[in-house]
Design an enzyme around this catalytic site. Structure first.
Site, PDB file in Angstrom:
ATOM      1  N   LEU A  14      -0.632   6.064  -1.469  1.00 25.40           N
ATOM      2  CA  LEU A  14      -0.918   7.327  -2.374  1.00 25.40           C
ATOM      3  C   LEU A  14      -1.607   7.248  -3.788  1.00 25.40           C
ATOM      4  CD1 LEU A  14       2.011   9.699  -2.006  1.00 25.40           C
ATOM      5  CD2 LEU A  14      -0.742   9.441  -0.751  1.00 25.40           C
ATOM      6  N   HIS A  15      -2.800   6.365  -3.192  1.00 24.96           N
ATOM      7  CA  HIS A  15      -3.469   5.712  -5.143  1.00 24.96           C
ATOM      8  C   HIS A  15      -5.001   5.719  -4.895  1.00 24.96           C
ATOM      9  CE1 HIS A  15      -4.532   2.704  -7.451  1.00 24.96           C
ATOM     10  NE2 HIS A  15      -3.738   3.235  -8.268  1.00 24.96           N
ATOM     11  N   ALA A  16      -5.817   6.083  -5.929  1.00 19.91           N
ATOM     12  CA  ALA A  16      -7.474   6.592  -5.675  1.00 19.91           C
ATOM     13  C   ALA A  16      -7.363   8.181  -4.869  1.00 19.91           C
ATOM     14  CB  ALA A  16      -8.188   5.549  -5.402  1.00 19.91           C
TER      15      ALA A  16
END
Lengths: 87, 559
Positions: A14-16
């Site tokens: 759950l990034h960028a």
């Protein structure tokens, strides 16, 4: 209040971009408050700042908690969204 | 009509336009603690600031991913919650609450070992700044909305200010702070924007209603000229352009003296646009690629790929030698996305190669990018601010590591890439022979060298008169460095402002300088000058100059 567990499957976690698309998706459920828990960290899923600091990597088990209008439907949709994130 | 005389132009040319006085507000928060009864007002102020910022960012976000990310942050619930809690529970006013909330989130993001999150910290800071401008009722970009030709008048202009400017309308600068080697002066020269810097007691005499002629040839500012004067200066501006074009018609001829000594005329650049400009102005190479602009005009540390793309494009454009100076920040050059500690003496502090050797990952990213570009032409590496042989060796060790990594991954690069150093410290001068044994080339940075040798701050208006590269100490140092380099067969160049000084040129030529690197706009005039000099005469002159003990005696020889 309803909740469900989900595993992060995509490569970046759950990034960028995935984090930012999740936040936009969650914001569609206007009548609901969505909380995501990763270990000892808790995030308001409508906040990009909060979601990013969850540090949810591939393989992390998250608990999604939804409270509000049509919460069961919202929960299903959000869990499905997380399961189907690509990248 | 009023006339002001200025001592020296930072960038030449004649332009005119309406005065535009830049209002640069300090964005410090009001620290007032509020009464309970004021909370609703402060909450409403914050909400309005968010709304206005969001509206502004939405327009910018239409064609920019950076601003799309800003939009997420501006609308963020956690940021809003944090500010509102500070107003409600801690009785802070909206400005203070915002400042603290932003600082807390930024600190949290920066403390995480994650490049992506560090980038987001810069976004959060930027958004916070925009909201603070709204709360304070000031424009976030003081140069927004200019729609007629203007001359900007400011206390000082920072790189972030010049990055925000639309040069279609901004025709010239006049600043109160700064000397001819300050950032704004260098910027103005490379953009060919006429400018005066360090003009004290001018701004207070001017309003936005005034019309200004900036004559950076005759060193005059004319306020509210009559029609005749305006016409006269329009003609002068035209003549100046014509003369420049004439000089440039000699672009293809070598810089050879009447008696056959040929030197190289290179350009100092900071961007691809500068490189293109250098080519059209007859530069025979790039003597100084200021890589820091890649860093300063970014919102995060540029990636290896971003840098590689720029360096590759640059070397393919110039098709001649190109010397890339590794990151030269600190001193007066800062990054918006990296917090520098406040230092007592920034020019004697953590800057240039010292930063690179400490932030090894940042350094390696840059070296890898440069190495990869070296597969496409004669790219050379130059380390700034070197004070010792150890530093040069340490930097080359990191370079060696990068080479091995690239080799392992089968990525092409030039294994015999040249590495040289800037000579800009007294230590560099005194140890020039030791350094000459190990480096491939020297480039003398006269701006810093003068400041360090004379212990004169080059940005300090009060002592600007003492900053003089014709001081015997500076001239003798230059001569010593050239001799040391030549003793070991190494090329010696110069990339400071001094290299394009018409009075200095014969002296430097006579001392044996091999390469002169300057703003591209100065190349034509320098070529003309070199082609009309005799090397033998210049040698005599250099010898005579080095034997004099005062600036006055030296000036008498060259004027």
């Amino acid at each position: 209040m309803v909740s469900k567990k989900v595993i992060v499957n995509n490569k970046t976690g759950l990034h960028a971009r995935p984090a930012s698309s999740l936040v936009s998706f969650v914001k569609k459920f206007k009548g609901c408050t969505v909380t995501i828990i990763n270990g000892d960290k808790k995030a308001n899923a409508a906040s990009i700042i909060n979601v990013l600091t969850l540090g949810a990597k591939k393989g992390a088990e998250l608990e999604v908690i939804v409270e509000g209008e049509n919460e069961a439907i919202a929960l299903d949709e959000i869990v499905k969204f997380i399961e189907n994130i690509e990248e | 009509m009023k006339k002001f005389t200025v001592s020296k132009a930072a960038s030449k040319g004649i332009v005119m336009g309406k005065a535009f006085i830049a209002v640069q507000e300090k964005l410090e928060a009001d620290t007032r603690i509020i009464k309970d009864s004021e909370k609703d007002i402060e909450l409403a102020k914050f909400k309005k600031a968010v709304k206005d910022s969001v509206a502004e960012i939405k327009v910018l976000a239409e064609d920019s991913e950076i601003f799309a990310a800003h939009l997420d942050v501006a609308e963020d619930a956690v940021l809003a919650d944090s500010v509102e809690t500070k107003i409600n529970d801690e009785n802070k006013n909206a400005q203070l609450a915002l400042e603290e909330a932003v600082a807390e989130i930024v600190t949290m993001f920066e403390s995480l070992d994650d490049e992506y999150l560090r980038e987001r910290a810069a976004d959060i800071k930027d958004v916070g700044k925009r909201m603070m401008c709204k709360l304070k009722g000031v424009k976030s970009n003081p140069f927004e909305g200019i729609e007629e030709e203007v001359i900007v008048i400011a206390e000082d202009l920072a790189p972030s200010d010049t990055a925000n400017m639309d040069f279609k309308f901004i025709k010239g600068f006049i600043t109160e702070a700064g000397g001819v080697t300050s950032h704004v002066a260098i910027m103005a020269r490379s953009m060919e924007i006429p400018a005066f810097v360090g003009v004290a007691d001018f701004r207070s005499n001017i309003t936005n209603e005034d019309y200004i002629i900036l004559d950076a040839i005759g060193n005059e500012i004319i306020v509210n000229p009559n029609e005749d004067t305006k016409a006269e200066y329009l003609k002068k501006a035209e003549d100046y352009k014509k003369m420049k074009a004439e000089l440039e018609s000699m672009n293809d001829l070598p810089a050879t003296t009447l008696d056959g000594r040929t030197v190289e005329l290179f350009a100092n650049v900071g961007s691809i646009a500068d490189v293109e400009n250098a080519v059209s102005r007859g530069a025979e190479g790039i003597g100084l690629f200021r890589s820091e602009f890649l860093y300063m005009e970014n919102t995060k540390f540029p990636t290896e790929q971003e840098q590689f793309d720029t360096y590759k494009k640059a070397i393919e454009t110039i098709k001649h030698p190109m010397i890339i100076r590794t990151l030269d920040i600190g001193g007066d050059k800062e990054l918006s996305y990296y917090e520098f500690d406040k230092e007592e003496n920034p020019f004697l502090g953590w800057r240039a190669i010292r930063i690179s050797l400490d932030l090894k990952d940042v350094f390696k990213t840059q070296l890898r990018a440069i190495l990869r570009a070296s597969a496409y032409g004669d790219v050379r590496i130059m380390y700034p601010m070197i004070i010792s042989v150890e530093e040069f060796r340490a930097a080359n060790e990191v370079l060696q590591e990068c080479k091995e990594e690239l080799r392992k991954d089968n990525i092409p690069f030039n294994d015999s890439i040249q590495t040289g150093i800037m000579i800009e410290t007294p230590a560099g001068v005194i140890c020039a022979e030791d350094l000459a044994k190990e480096v491939d080339f020297f480039s003398i940075g006269t701006n810093d060298l003068t400041q360090y040798l004379l212990a004169v701050d080059r940005g300090n208006q009060k002592i600007a008169k003492m900053y003089n590269s014709f001081h015997p100490a500076v001239l003798r140092a230059i001569s010593k460095v050239i001799e040391a380099g030549h003793k070991y067969g190494k090329m010696v160049g110069m990339c400071g402002e001094f290299a394009s000084d018409e009075k200095a040129l014969p002296i430097l030529l006579g001392m044996g300088l091999d390469e002169f690197s300057m703003a591209a706009t100065e190349i034509a005039a320098s070529r003309y000058k070199v082609r009309n000099l005799k090397y033998e005469d210049c040698k005599e002159l250099a010898k005579a100059v080095c034997s004099k003990s005062t600036i006055a005696e030296i000036k008498a020889l060259i004027d």
